[in-house]
Scaffold this motif. Structure first.
Motif, PDB file in Angstrom:
ATOM      1  N   THR A   1       1.221  19.205  27.636  1.00 38.00           N
ATOM      2  CA  THR A   1       0.725  19.647  26.333  1.00 38.00           C
ATOM      3  C   THR A   1       1.386  18.911  25.186  1.00 38.00           C
ATOM      4  N   ILE A   2       2.329  18.018  25.518  1.00 41.39           N
ATOM      5  CA  ILE A   2       3.013  17.278  24.453  1.00 41.39           C
ATOM      6  C   ILE A   2       2.045  16.296  23.818  1.00 41.39           C
ATOM      7  N   SER A   3       1.965  16.309  22.532  1.00 44.97           N
ATOM      8  CA  SER A   3       1.026  15.434  21.823  1.00 44.97           C
ATOM      9  C   SER A   3       1.672  14.091  21.561  1.00 44.97           C
ATOM     10  N   ASN A   4       1.040  13.028  22.081  1.00 44.35           N
ATOM     11  CA  ASN A   4       1.564  11.671  21.907  1.00 44.35           C
ATOM     12  C   ASN A   4       0.761  10.965  20.821  1.00 44.35           C
ATOM     13  N   HIS A   5       1.261  10.981  19.609  1.00 47.95           N
ATOM     14  CA  HIS A   5       0.543  10.358  18.496  1.00 47.95           C
ATOM     15  C   HIS A   5       1.147   9.011  18.126  1.00 47.95           C
ATOM     16  N   PHE A   6       1.916   8.437  19.047  1.00 45.57           N
ATOM     17  CA  PHE A   6       2.516   7.134  18.834  1.00 45.57           C
ATOM     18  C   PHE A   6       3.347   7.094  17.552  1.00 45.57           C
ATOM     19  N   VAL A   7       4.012   8.204  17.251  1.00 49.14           N
ATOM     20  CA  VAL A   7       4.985   8.190  16.173  1.00 49.14           C
ATOM     21  C   VAL A   7       6.267   7.663  16.775  1.00 49.14           C
ATOM     22  N   VAL A   8       6.693   6.496  16.354  1.00 53.70           N
ATOM     23  CA  VAL A   8       7.729   5.770  17.057  1.00 53.70           C
ATOM     24  C   VAL A   8       9.071   5.949  16.380  1.00 53.70           C
ATOM     25  N   SER A   9      10.088   6.055  17.200  1.00 52.14           N
ATOM     26  CA  SER A   9      11.444   6.134  16.673  1.00 52.14           C
ATOM     27  C   SER A   9      12.316   5.184  17.451  1.00 52.14           C
ATOM     28  N   LEU A  10      12.890   4.220  16.781  1.00 57.99           N
ATOM     29  CA  LEU A  10      13.751   3.251  17.453  1.00 57.99           C
ATOM     30  C   LEU A  10      15.202   3.700  17.332  1.00 57.99           C
TER      31      LEU A  10
ATOM     32  N   MET B   1       0.811  -1.221   0.000  1.00 58.33           N
ATOM     33  CA  MET B   1       0.000   0.000   0.000  1.00 58.33           C
ATOM     34  C   MET B   1       0.843   1.269   0.000  1.00 58.33           C
ATOM     35  N   LYS B   2       2.149   1.140  -0.137  1.00 57.86           N
ATOM     36  CA  LYS B   2       3.004   2.317  -0.025  1.00 57.86           C
ATOM     37  C   LYS B   2       2.759   3.338  -1.132  1.00 57.86           C
ATOM     38  N   HIS B   3       2.164   2.893  -2.258  1.00 58.81           N
ATOM     39  CA  HIS B   3       1.861   3.828  -3.338  1.00 58.81           C
ATOM     40  C   HIS B   3       0.493   4.486  -3.154  1.00 58.81           C
ATOM     41  N   ARG B   4      -0.318   3.953  -2.227  1.00 62.04           N
ATOM     42  CA  ARG B   4      -1.656   4.493  -2.004  1.00 62.04           C
ATOM     43  C   ARG B   4      -1.731   5.327  -0.728  1.00 62.04           C
ATOM     44  N   LEU B   5      -0.728   5.201   0.125  1.00 61.98           N
ATOM     45  CA  LEU B   5      -0.684   5.968   1.367  1.00 61.98           C
ATOM     46  C   LEU B   5       0.520   6.895   1.351  1.00 61.98           C
ATOM     47  N   SER B   6       0.443   7.917   2.175  1.00 58.02           N
ATOM     48  CA  SER B   6       1.578   8.836   2.262  1.00 58.02           C
ATOM     49  C   SER B   6       2.766   8.126   2.897  1.00 58.02           C
ATOM     50  N   ARG B   7       3.925   8.580   2.529  1.00 56.08           N
ATOM     51  CA  ARG B   7       5.150   7.977   3.060  1.00 56.08           C
ATOM     52  C   ARG B   7       5.214   8.110   4.578  1.00 56.08           C
ATOM     53  N   HIS B   8       4.719   9.245   5.075  1.00 53.12           N
ATOM     54  CA  HIS B   8       4.741   9.491   6.520  1.00 53.12           C
ATOM     55  C   HIS B   8       3.875   8.475   7.268  1.00 53.12           C
ATOM     56  N   VAL B   9       2.689   8.167   6.740  1.00 51.50           N
ATOM     57  CA  VAL B   9       1.782   7.216   7.388  1.00 51.50           C
ATOM     58  C   VAL B   9       2.389   5.817   7.402  1.00 51.50           C
ATOM     59  N   VAL B  10       2.926   5.398   6.258  1.00 51.54           N
ATOM     60  CA  VAL B  10       3.529   4.066   6.165  1.00 51.54           C
ATOM     61  C   VAL B  10       4.703   3.936   7.130  1.00 51.54           C
ATOM     62  N   GLN B  11       5.546   4.972   7.165  1.00 51.80           N
ATOM     63  CA  GLN B  11       6.711   4.936   8.040  1.00 51.80           C
ATOM     64  C   GLN B  11       6.296   4.914   9.508  1.00 51.80           C
TER      65      GLN B  11
END
Length: 357
Positions: free
Chosen positions: A348-357, A240-250
């Motif tokens: 006030t920090i927004s936790n959107h579960f954007v993960v960085s390992l 689905m990487k061509h149908r979704l934004s790169r940011h969402v997939v990542q």
């Protein structure tokens, strides 16, 4: 065999003295370690509580349950049960509050396994939630897949509870089991052996061997499930990487990697003691220090998993580092207005579960 090597009572007595010294240090550590790990749980709950992602409420709720069960399991292990294995006997003694009030050690063992297994199932639950989130609505079998996911989660929880029936294989008459060891050790028994809180297994018959094999199969199936689900999720994301934004997939991929990181910590901390006992029982390798370390690893696996959650998630890690900086400032008596402002702004920090390992 280890017992055959100990051909004299003097050799056994020296071994018991060394073992008692290790056990005393181990019991002291069981009182100190929970005090050191409590801040990890407080930080983990704080990070989850201030998550503002409304679309991930179910995910966050399951993750909160996971952290809570980690904490309960640790308190149960360190304070209520305080398990002690006294070699070379195959058995378990309870030195905790439940043992003091004569709650049967066999049932304590079942309860702690129940906590650990249900908690392990929450990680499967989280993986299924992530898998559902990456499944495209336009998929031909979308509704069927969602239903199958629900059934798989329910089946995982139910099977984890039902697997506790394996402990029926360990139940045996304690008088007979202790008499077996009494003859094997020629009457030179370790301390606490005749205590009612110390339950033993003869370890010489088919049911005991079958119990170990069933535990190994359960652990193997759990590891397979933890590998299979992320593989399917990554395959879907790649298609689905061509149908979704790169940011969402990542973001989705990094989120799954964070869960895998937590699961690897849990499996590692539980696999080490499990392997130690399996190898020790099969080869009759008796080392009190290794046994004490193995038990400690099993009981702190929840704190390790919670710390892994904090480190693996970038928003959580940001909060943790801010708190750490503020704590260092307090210790060094160098709090300035900038530090206080940063600490007050944490909520006030927004936790959107954007993960960085």
């Amino acid at each position: 065999m280890f017992i055959q090597k100990m051909s004299t009572n003097q050799t056994l007595s020296l071994f018991y003295e060394e073992q008692d010294s290790v056990i005393r240090k181990y019991l002291i550590s069981t009182l100190i370690l929970p005090i050191l790990t409590i801040p990890i749980y407080i930080e983990g709950i704080y990070c989850l509580y201030f998550s503002t992602d409304q679309l991930q409420q179910h995910y966050t709720s399951v993750l909160k349950n996971h952290v809570f069960l980690n904490f309960i399991g640790e308190i149960f292990g360190f304070y209520l049960m305080r398990p002690v294995v006294i070699l070379p006997v195959v058995g378990l003694n309870s030195e905790g509050l439940l043992g003091y009030f004569n709650f049967h050690t066999f049932f304590q063992l079942i309860l702690v396994f129940l906590l650990y297994q249900v908690n392990a199932c929450t990680m499967i639950h989280l993986l299924i939630i992530r898998l559902k989130s990456v499944l495209p609505i336009t998929f031909q079998y979308y509704k069927l897949s969602i239903r199958f996911g629900h059934l798989f989660v329910y089946g995982t929880y139910i099977s984890s509870v039902c697997s506790l029936s394996n402990f029926a294989l360990l139940y045996e008459n304690q008088d007979n089991a202790k008499f077996f060891w009494y003859k094997l050790l020629a009457g030179n028994m370790p301390a606490r052996f005749w205590s009612e809180s110390y339950v033993v297994a003869s370890g010489s018959y088919f049911r005991f061997s079958l119990f170990l094999k069933l535990c190994s199969i359960s652990l193997f199936l759990y590891i397979i499930a933890c590998i299979f689900i992320p593989v399917v999720a990554f395959q879907i994301l790649n298609r689905m990487k061509h149908r979704l934004s790169r940011h969402v997939v990542q973001a989705q991929k990094m989120s799954i990697k964070a869960l895998l990181f937590q699961i690897s910590i849990i499996v590692s901390f539980l696999l080490f003691p499990f392997s130690t006992f399996i190898v020790g029982l099969e080869m009759r390798v008796n080392n009190p220090l290794v046994v004490a370390i193995s038990l400690t690893f099993a009981m702190v696996h929840g704190a390790a998993a919670t710390l892994a959650m904090i480190i693996a998630n970038k928003p959580h890690r940001t909060i943790f580092l801010s708190h750490l900086k503020y704590g260092v400032s307090i210790i060094t008596c160098s709090i300035n207005s900038k530090d206080e402002k940063a600490c007050r702004s944490l909520s006030t920090i927004s936790n959107h579960f954007v993960v960085s390992l």
